[in-house]
Design a protein around this motif. Structure first.
Motif, PDB file in Angstrom:
ATOM      1  N   ASP A  18      -0.393 -11.174  -1.765  1.00 46.15           N
ATOM      2  CA  ASP A  18      -0.599 -10.268  -2.888  1.00 46.15           C
ATOM      3  C   ASP A  18      -0.787  -8.853  -2.351  1.00 46.15           C
ATOM      4  O   ASP A  18      -1.893  -8.462  -2.003  1.00 46.15           O
ATOM      5  CB  ASP A  18      -1.833 -10.715  -3.680  1.00 46.15           C
ATOM      6  CG  ASP A  18      -2.055  -9.911  -4.947  1.00 46.15           C
ATOM      7  OD1 ASP A  18      -1.157  -9.135  -5.327  1.00 46.15           O
ATOM      8  OD2 ASP A  18      -3.130 -10.059  -5.554  1.00 46.15           O
ATOM      9  N   PRO A  19       0.301  -8.078  -2.232  1.00 49.15           N
ATOM     10  CA  PRO A  19       0.157  -6.711  -1.715  1.00 49.15           C
ATOM     11  C   PRO A  19      -0.649  -5.847  -2.684  1.00 49.15           C
ATOM     12  O   PRO A  19      -0.428  -5.880  -3.886  1.00 49.15           O
ATOM     13  CB  PRO A  19       1.591  -6.199  -1.603  1.00 49.15           C
ATOM     14  CG  PRO A  19       2.489  -7.307  -1.994  1.00 49.15           C
ATOM     15  CD  PRO A  19       1.663  -8.409  -2.560  1.00 49.15           C
ATOM     16  N   LEU A  20      -1.601  -5.099  -2.131  1.00 43.63           N
ATOM     17  CA  LEU A  20      -2.457  -4.239  -2.946  1.00 43.63           C
ATOM     18  C   LEU A  20      -2.131  -2.761  -2.779  1.00 43.63           C
ATOM     19  O   LEU A  20      -2.367  -1.972  -3.674  1.00 43.63           O
ATOM     20  CB  LEU A  20      -3.926  -4.477  -2.595  1.00 43.63           C
ATOM     21  CG  LEU A  20      -4.424  -5.906  -2.807  1.00 43.63           C
ATOM     22  CD1 LEU A  20      -5.835  -6.049  -2.288  1.00 43.63           C
ATOM     23  CD2 LEU A  20      -4.340  -6.282  -4.268  1.00 43.63           C
ATOM     24  N   SER A  21      -1.631  -2.402  -1.600  1.00 38.91           N
ATOM     25  CA  SER A  21      -1.309  -0.994  -1.367  1.00 38.91           C
ATOM     26  C   SER A  21      -0.185  -0.871  -0.350  1.00 38.91           C
ATOM     27  O   SER A  21       0.014  -1.753   0.484  1.00 38.91           O
ATOM     28  CB  SER A  21      -2.537  -0.218  -0.881  1.00 38.91           C
ATOM     29  OG  SER A  21      -2.891  -0.620   0.430  1.00 38.91           O
ATOM     30  N   LEU A  22       0.538   0.225  -0.439  1.00 39.82           N
ATOM     31  CA  LEU A  22       1.606   0.549   0.498  1.00 39.82           C
ATOM     32  C   LEU A  22       1.503   2.034   0.802  1.00 39.82           C
ATOM     33  O   LEU A  22       1.410   2.847  -0.114  1.00 39.82           O
ATOM     34  CB  LEU A  22       2.963   0.232  -0.130  1.00 39.82           C
ATOM     35  CG  LEU A  22       4.166   0.438   0.774  1.00 39.82           C
ATOM     36  CD1 LEU A  22       5.169  -0.667   0.571  1.00 39.82           C
ATOM     37  CD2 LEU A  22       4.794   1.780   0.549  1.00 39.82           C
ATOM     38  N   THR A  23       1.467   2.375   2.083  1.00 39.46           N
ATOM     39  CA  THR A  23       1.338   3.761   2.523  1.00 39.46           C
ATOM     40  C   THR A  23       2.318   3.993   3.660  1.00 39.46           C
ATOM     41  O   THR A  23       2.537   3.106   4.480  1.00 39.46           O
ATOM     42  CB  THR A  23      -0.097   4.037   3.033  1.00 39.46           C
ATOM     43  OG1 THR A  23      -1.028   3.638   2.019  1.00 39.46           O
ATOM     44  CG2 THR A  23      -0.308   5.491   3.352  1.00 39.46           C
ATOM     45  N   THR A  24       2.910   5.175   3.711  1.00 42.73           N
ATOM     46  CA  THR A  24       3.831   5.485   4.806  1.00 42.73           C
ATOM     47  C   THR A  24       3.353   6.688   5.600  1.00 42.73           C
ATOM     48  O   THR A  24       2.740   7.610   5.057  1.00 42.73           O
ATOM     49  CB  THR A  24       5.254   5.766   4.284  1.00 42.73           C
ATOM     50  OG1 THR A  24       5.220   6.899   3.418  1.00 42.73           O
ATOM     51  CG2 THR A  24       5.821   4.579   3.547  1.00 42.73           C
ATOM     52  N   PHE A  25       3.632   6.647   6.884  1.00 41.26           N
ATOM     53  CA  PHE A  25       3.376   7.757   7.806  1.00 41.26           C
ATOM     54  C   PHE A  25       4.621   7.895   8.664  1.00 41.26           C
ATOM     55  O   PHE A  25       4.746   7.222   9.684  1.00 41.26           O
ATOM     56  CB  PHE A  25       2.157   7.479   8.695  1.00 41.26           C
ATOM     57  CG  PHE A  25       0.896   7.223   7.932  1.00 41.26           C
ATOM     58  CD1 PHE A  25       0.173   8.264   7.389  1.00 41.26           C
ATOM     59  CD2 PHE A  25       0.445   5.934   7.728  1.00 41.26           C
ATOM     60  CE1 PHE A  25      -0.982   8.031   6.675  1.00 41.26           C
ATOM     61  CE2 PHE A  25      -0.705   5.685   7.007  1.00 41.26           C
ATOM     62  CZ  PHE A  25      -1.422   6.737   6.482  1.00 41.26           C
ATOM     63  N   GLY A  26       5.567   8.702   8.233  1.00 42.23           N
ATOM     64  CA  GLY A  26       6.814   8.825   8.973  1.00 42.23           C
ATOM     65  C   GLY A  26       7.544   7.502   9.006  1.00 42.23           C
ATOM     66  O   GLY A  26       7.839   6.907   7.970  1.00 42.23           O
ATOM     67  N   SER A  27       7.782   6.968  10.197  1.00 39.63           N
ATOM     68  CA  SER A  27       8.515   5.708  10.335  1.00 39.63           C
ATOM     69  C   SER A  27       7.601   4.484  10.264  1.00 39.63           C
ATOM     70  O   SER A  27       8.065   3.358  10.412  1.00 39.63           O
ATOM     71  CB  SER A  27       9.288   5.692  11.657  1.00 39.63           C
ATOM     72  OG  SER A  27       8.381   5.741  12.741  1.00 39.63           O
ATOM     73  N   THR A  28       6.294   4.683  10.040  1.00 39.86           N
ATOM     74  CA  THR A  28       5.343   3.583   9.951  1.00 39.86           C
ATOM     75  C   THR A  28       4.988   3.306   8.492  1.00 39.86           C
ATOM     76  O   THR A  28       4.641   4.221   7.753  1.00 39.86           O
ATOM     77  CB  THR A  28       4.059   3.888  10.743  1.00 39.86           C
ATOM     78  OG1 THR A  28       4.404   4.153  12.107  1.00 39.86           O
ATOM     79  CG2 THR A  28       3.086   2.726  10.691  1.00 39.86           C
TER      80      THR A  28
END
Length: 106
Positions: A18-28
């Motif tokens: 159950d994904p709760l959050s998604l965050t990006t930092f450039g290629s990560t």
């Protein structure tokens, strides 16, 4: 491996993703989620190159802090100003148990 690929139907080893959050930092890409029934928290750290996931790091029941590394060549001593925290997992503190903590440097 059979469980992860879906080849096994043994329900005793299944867990809900159950994904709760998604965050990006450039290629990560950082995805945090949980299995509410088993009180398991998880964090995935994906490295994406040209639209393809090229690396996956997975953490279960671990509090994760993501920090961005600064340029240590500017100073003889690395301080917290060189490695600011840019993201911290939040669900791991809600699973009702003490979990280890890790730092992921990007």
């Amino acid at each position: 491996m059979r469980l992860l690929t879906g080849a096994s139907s043994d329900d005793s080893f299944r867990f809900d993703v159950d994904p709760l959050s998604l965050t990006t930092f450039g290629s990560t890409v950082i995805v945090e989620g949980c299995d509410h029934g088993r009180l398991i928290s998880w964090v995935h750290a994906w490295t994406v190159t040209d639209g393809t996931i090229t690396q996956v790091k997975e953490y279960f029941n671990t509090s994760l802090t993501v920090t961005r590394l600064g340029d240590p060549s500017r100073s003889a001593e690395i301080t917290t100003a060189h490695c600011p925290s840019v993201w911290e997992s939040s669900f791991s503190s809600r699973v009702g148990k003490s979990v280890p903590g890790l730092v992921l440097a990007i």
